[in-house]
Design an enzyme around this catalytic site. Sequence first.
Site, PDB file in Angstrom:
ATOM      1  N   PRO A 371       1.052  -1.493   0.008  1.00 37.23           N
ATOM      2  CG  PRO A 371      -0.449  -1.685   1.978  1.00 37.23           C
ATOM      3  CD  PRO A 371       0.884  -1.919   1.519  1.00 37.23           C
ATOM      4  CB  VAL A 374       4.269   0.764   3.056  1.00 42.13           C
ATOM      5  CG1 VAL A 374       2.911   0.449   3.990  1.00 42.13           C
ATOM      6  CG2 VAL A 374       4.281   0.123   1.975  1.00 42.13           C
ATOM      7  CE  LYS A 376       4.631   0.227  -3.082  1.00 39.58           C
ATOM      8  NZ  LYS A 376       4.154   1.380  -1.925  1.00 39.58           N
ATOM      9  CB  THR A 377      10.136   5.608  -2.732  1.00 36.88           C
ATOM     10  OG1 THR A 377       8.892   5.156  -3.788  1.00 36.88           O
ATOM     11  CG2 THR A 377      10.873   6.407  -3.660  1.00 36.88           C
ATOM     12  CB  SER A 694     -13.165 -11.444  -0.640  1.00 36.30           C
ATOM     13  OG  SER A 694     -12.945 -10.612  -1.018  1.00 36.30           O
ATOM     14  CE  LYS A 737      -9.657  -9.607   2.418  1.00 32.31           C
ATOM     15  NZ  LYS A 737     -10.173 -10.399   1.808  1.00 32.31           N
TER      16      LYS A 737
HETATM   17  N1  LIG Z   1       9.100   0.999   8.513  1.00 33.32           N
HETATM   18  C1  LIG Z   1       9.641   2.513   8.022  1.00 33.32           C
HETATM   19  N2  LIG Z   1      10.927   3.147   8.374  1.00 33.32           N
HETATM   20  C2  LIG Z   1      11.113   4.508   8.795  1.00 33.32           C
HETATM   21  N3  LIG Z   1      10.599   5.688   8.129  1.00 33.32           N
HETATM   22  C3  LIG Z   1       9.541   4.604   7.078  1.00 33.32           C
HETATM   23  C4  LIG Z   1       8.683   3.502   6.911  1.00 33.32           C
HETATM   24  N4  LIG Z   1       7.674   3.730   6.151  1.00 33.32           N
HETATM   25  C5  LIG Z   1       8.325   4.550   5.840  1.00 33.32           C
HETATM   26  N5  LIG Z   1       8.775   5.130   5.650  1.00 33.32           N
HETATM   27  C6  LIG Z   1       8.804   6.358   5.494  1.00 33.32           C
HETATM   28  O1  LIG Z   1       7.553   7.839   5.161  1.00 33.32           O
HETATM   29  C7  LIG Z   1       7.533   8.088   4.000  1.00 33.32           C
HETATM   30  C8  LIG Z   1       7.016   7.377   2.702  1.00 33.32           C
HETATM   31  O2  LIG Z   1       7.059   5.923   2.193  1.00 33.32           O
HETATM   32  P1  LIG Z   1       7.136   5.814   0.606  1.00 33.32           P
HETATM   33  O3  LIG Z   1       7.476   7.252  -0.210  1.00 33.32           O
HETATM   34  O4  LIG Z   1       8.923   5.480   0.842  1.00 33.32           O
HETATM   35  O5  LIG Z   1       6.190   5.274  -0.270  1.00 33.32           O
HETATM   36  P2  LIG Z   1       6.220   4.004  -0.970  1.00 33.32           P
HETATM   37  O6  LIG Z   1       5.480   3.287  -0.227  1.00 33.32           O
HETATM   38  O7  LIG Z   1       6.767   4.138  -2.053  1.00 33.32           O
HETATM   39  O8  LIG Z   1       4.825   4.804  -1.188  1.00 33.32           O
HETATM   40  P3  LIG Z   1       3.909   4.829  -2.567  1.00 33.32           P
HETATM   41  O9  LIG Z   1       3.507   3.370  -3.499  1.00 33.32           O
HETATM   42  O10 LIG Z   1       2.603   6.161  -2.330  1.00 33.32           O
HETATM   43  O11 LIG Z   1       5.059   5.070  -3.833  1.00 33.32           O
HETATM   44  C9  LIG Z   1       8.803   7.752   3.824  1.00 33.32           C
HETATM   45  O12 LIG Z   1       8.450   9.254   4.352  1.00 33.32           O
HETATM   46  C10 LIG Z   1       9.527   6.916   4.697  1.00 33.32           C
HETATM   47  O13 LIG Z   1      10.377   7.296   4.775  1.00 33.32           O
HETATM   48 MG   LIG Z   2       6.383   5.384  -3.804  1.00 31.07          MG
END
Ligand SMILES: Nc1ncnc2c1ncn2[C@@H]1O[C@H](COP(=O)(O)OP(=O)(O)OP(=O)(O)O)[C@@H](O)[C@H]1O
Ligand SMILES: [Mg+2]
Length: 819
Positions: A371, A374, A376-377, A694, A737
Amino acid sequence: MAQPKNPKSPSEWIDDEFPSRLPIIPLVSSVLFPGGVLSLQVGIDRNVRLLKSIPDEQNLIAAFCQKSGDKENPRPEDLSQIGVLAAIVQRLPLSSDRYQIFLQGRHRVEMVQMLQNEPYFIGQLREIAPKPIPKTLKVDNLMNKALSLFEKLVESDSKYSNELLNILKMNMAEGPDTFADLLSSFVNFPLEEKQMLLETVHPIERLESLVDWIQRDLGKATFDKELQRQIQSSIDRRERENYLREQLRVIQDELGEPNAADREADTYRDRVEALPVADDHKQTLRREVNRLSQLSASSSDYSVIKGHLDTIFQIPWGEKTEDRLDLVKAEEILDERHHGLEKVKERVLEFLAVLKLKGDLKGPILCFVGPPGVGKTSLGAAIADALGRKFVRMAVGGVTDESEIRGHRKTYIGAMPGKLIQSYIQVGVNNPLIMIDEIDKIGKDFRGDPASALLEVLDPKQNHAFVDRYVEIPYDLSHTLFIATANMLDTIPSPLRDRMEVIRLSGYTENEKVAIATKHLIPELLENHGLDPDQIKFTDEAILGAIRDYTAESGVRNLERKLATVARKVARKVASGTSEAQYKVDASDLEAYLGLPSYEHEFAERHPEIGVTTGLAWTQYGGEIMFIEATRMNGSGRTTVTGQLGDVMRESVTAAYSYVRSKAADLEIDDKMFAEHDIHIHFPAGAIPKDGPSAGVAIATCIASVMGERPVRHDVAMTGEITLRGKVLSVGGIKEKVMAAQRANIKTVLLPEGNRKDLTEVPDDVKKGLNFFFVERVEDVWKESLIPLYVVRTRDRKYDEAEYRKEHQKTDRERPEVR
Ligand SMILES: Nc1ncnc2c1ncn2[C@@H]1O[C@H](COP(=O)(O)OP(=O)(O)OP(=O)(O)O)[C@@H](O)[C@H]1O
Ligand SMILES: [Mg+2]
């Protein structure tokens, strides 16, 4: 001021020598001077009245400048003190209430007293006799000076005609007074200045003012002219330069000397030779450079070729960073940057270990799926750091044109390389980590399929010679580490999906979010806002409050935004000096910083209702609760479904309907209910497409509820597929869920028996507050979610909330925590 009862007719107040009482015409946009002529259109009521009451033979009138007030209805004090006695030399009726008149100024008059205001002004006036001025040298000089200045003005400003100059010259002999008045009536000064000239009774003073002001206007006029000249000359200069350049080239060619264009071509040639590309490609580039040297710099071909060559030189053909494959260090960096995500980090480290052993990147491409928000980037960026590689993000979401990835042919206007080559140009090295963001949102239209371009990019067997259409020279992508991200797998074209190794990142629990906020988000925010960690302190309760009341998400993106809002407001307080030593942000302060909570705990206020069930859905945004609504109306047994459903979901509706109908007797529903009613089922958030089986149990429960007129417990959420025989089958996304159910304050979660094993994935702190029931048949679902019949039927089948509550609490108490 005296106001005669009956207006006098002009003949009563004319006396022969100097008419001391005269009708007055106010002038709003001009000043009349003695000796000057003024043409006026008279249309205002009171002025027309004035003209009509003056007999033709009586042609004297006084003209006074109106300085202020209403044009139609001036008050006596709106007029200036000094005006001009004038003769009406001609009056032409234009229509019944419009005249054109010509006034000729005679001499200055001063207002002594206004005698009458209505229907037009009549004033008592005093003559200001012209001053006899002896003709001295000084006066002569002044007059000559004024004349020659005016002459210049006529030359430089086309608004003045030579005619005026001639009249002026002819009247020099009349003396300074007449001369000055004539000149005053010719010059184009603002109204106030003209009135000032009229009020300057002494001719010498008047001449002096005229000389000053004409000089001023002359300066302006010459400035305008100069500006015009400069603009023109800069255009001429450019033309001349072009011409000279052309000549220079010819001369240099004659002499066999290198010119600027040749020198440029030489540097390009050197750079082409230095490129680490195959010779046949160099040959093409050499030809381009030769063409460039023959083209004029202003031709459009020149800029196309130059742009192409410049792009080629910007691409990092061989530049590389040194890899750092130190796994211990890598682990450190990953831990430092991201809280939790143990499994993900482990998997990433394994991947890096293989990379280290194998020494090449010909393995599967990693794809982070989860989602939004979380991490990923940001995890991708951390991996790049851990490896010592440069990081670049290439967003492919919404890309529907293959050329955006692969570039446009350079014959197109405004052609450019595609996103991929641009990413390399951006980082300046050939071995970066490229994060292909939102690979699940890649589109497709008539302009080719961008996914197929990506397929080639991600294929380790082909990607050592990727050809961008603009660049035209094969580029080696095989040193690049690609990582893709996606919110969901379903929409990734399957050939692409097969090429990737999926790593799932699921949503965070409240506790994890609090920890992420405390350890990562807040310290980073404070730094970005220039705040000392000592200056602001968030309590855990405040963070929890922000999570619960202001966000509803699987990740932490919105949480980060909310905390940033608070930090910004605190930063402002600190900066404006009203700073306390430390700001403590507690749960009770949130409203002041963030406004009213955006997500109320709606469940507290809801109550069991007929025709509303709470389903658990799994979308690209993580787990979500979904209310399924149904209503019943008279009809003939038809079902309508709305809410952008896919085929699979529509089929579940049909299956659920049939099953409920087959069980009508058990549910104590008369079959007539089905035969004589239509049913409409709606899946809210109608704009979001939904599919999958589901929701089966939730749909069946919803139908049973409207048909059997039994409310559904509002604090029970359910998920599960059903068969036509009422069996409940297991479904995916249990962890997400269940987390969504907990976020929404649900009490009881109904899951398919087959998903029992998946509950181990769900963090304990999420499970803690929830009751779980594992169901094998739809009847089990009904038993737990529909309000029992005997409760419903107390008081004439009317559902009784209080009664229900009692029953409901009892069953809850009797239930084991997890069955
Ligand atoms: N486990 C974690 N520990 C520290 N910071 C986190 C963690 N998870 C998310 N973040 C922080 O939350 C923010 C959002 O994360 P990010 O942009 O990487 O999300 P994403 O999964 O790429 O979302 P999207 O799918 O919308 O691109 C960032 O500032 C990131 O550093
Ligand atoms: Mg991202």
